[in-house]
Design a protein around this motif. Structure first.
Motif: not given
Length: 385
Positions: A280-302
């Motif tokens: 897959c296209n690298h930048g596009q794949g990052l765009a899919v993952i980033h917001p979801i991953l950061y929602r999973h980091l809201l506690s530890e990385g707030k």
């Protein structure tokens, strides 16, 4: 910005229209006459840039050997093909012309050509790294990866179903001429610029979480990427914005933002793992993952997410938690605004078993503020379906 030459440790030639003078200057410095000219698909020849570069090399008394056809996600087989060519042709210098894929491939070609053993096994089985390289330089035609700034490369080992980093050569020099990016489709420009933003965020979210000077510089680079990407989308003829994005890409990967930091890059490792199975296209794949991953980091990385929300995205809630969440949603909104995908299905990825395999083979990064399990990473990927 005006033209300048900057070295840290790669010598930088920056500026609109600087390619000819920079390439000739560097070619007149190097020892040896046999140059391997490495590039990707046919665009270099279609635009006429191939003939220009070959002409400049000939003017400097160099013999040119072609190494074309480097694919968007360079394979280990392509690395070995290039290394064999370097040995058999007695190559003195490698000139990589293209984006991150061409440049990454050549970094490892440069190292493998000097080795009697398999570089993948050397690094992953023996944890040893090359010390001798064929000298090389880069002419960037697609910015965003910052690959010309460092010695790291991402290579897909098709037999092992792995897309992972290897360490190879640093470039002697990099040519950053924004004119060379003008033939790229806007979709590719956007994808590359988002990769730059991702590099910044991955460094920013690393350890320590306490804000330092590197992070404060990083905030400015992120703001610049967002501002200039919007400007370039509005006006593709905006040469200033093109140049700013090119230098932002370099800044994100020339080491300055990483000083004093253990970087995160869990999002990158996760995207690389998906890419090993889907190409897959690298930048596009990052765009899919980033917001979801950061929602999973809201506690530890707030705390860090909240600062990024205020300083970069200019949003603020009533609490740290709310501010962090608003920042993540501002990032998600920006991704939609610039037309990048938000779901795997938009990229033709619909098989959840691929996502499971990617999670199971992904590098787990110690610099991330949350130490993910493979099941948690699979859930991040699955939420993007």
């Amino acid at each position: 910005m005006d033209r300048f030459t900057y070295q840290y440790p790669v010598r930088q030639h920056f500026g609109k229209g600087c390619a000819e003078s920079a390439i000739k200057e560097e070619m007149n410095r190097i020892a040896g006459n046999n140059v391997l000219l490495a590039y990707g698909g046919g665009s270099l020849k279609r635009t006429g840039m191939y003939d220009k570069i070959v002409g400049w090399l000939h003017e400097c008394g160099k013999t040119v050997t072609d190494f074309g056809g480097i694919m968007p996600n360079p394979t280990y087989a392509k690395v070995q093909e290039g290394a064999k060519m370097v040995r058999e042709q007695g190559i003195d210098f490698i000139l990589a012309v293209g984006g991150g894929s061409v440049i990454d491939c050549c970094k490892i070609v440069s190292a493998q050509a000097k080795l009697d053993e398999d570089i993948w096994e050397m690094q992953y089985a023996k944890h040893q790294y090359p010390t001798e390289f064929v000298p090389m330089g880069a002419v960037v035609t697609a910015s965003g990866t910052g690959a010309e700034q460092n010695n790291g490369a991402v290579i897909t080992h098709e037999e092992k179903k792995l897309k992972q980093p290897l360490l190879g050569a640093y470039h002697t020099f990099a040519v950053l001429d924004s004119d060379l990016t003008r033939t790229l489709p806007m979709k590719q420009v956007i994808s590359g610029a988002f990769d730059t933003l991702s590099h910044c965020m991955e460094t920013y979210m690393g350890r320590p979480q306490a804000t330092n000077l590197s992070d404060e510089i990083n905030e400015s680079v992120m703001q610049s990427v967002i501002k200039n990407l919007r400007a370039l989308i509005a006006n593709p003829d905006d040469d200033f914005a093109r140049g700013e994005l090119m230098w932002a890409s370099a800044m994100a990967e020339n080491g300055l933002l990483k000083l004093g930091k253990q970087t995160d890059f869990q999002c990158h490792m996760l995207e690389h793992a998906v890419g090993a199975y889907t190409d897959c296209n690298h930048g596009q794949g990052l765009a899919v993952i980033h917001p979801i991953l950061y929602r999973h980091l809201l506690s530890e990385g707030k705390e860090k997410l909240a600062r990024m929300a205020q300083e970069v995205w200019k949003v603020k809630g009533d609490t740290t938690e709310q501010t962090a969440s608003l920042g993540v949603e501002a990032l998600a909104g920006f991704i939609r605004e610039i037309g990048l995908p938000t779901r795997w299905s938009e990229m033709g990825i619909t098989d959840e078993t691929v996502l499971r395999a990617a999670a199971d083979t992904c590098f787990l990064m110690p610099g991330c503020c949350k130490q993910f399990t493979r099941d948690e990473l699979y859930e991040v990927l699955r939420e993007g379906m």
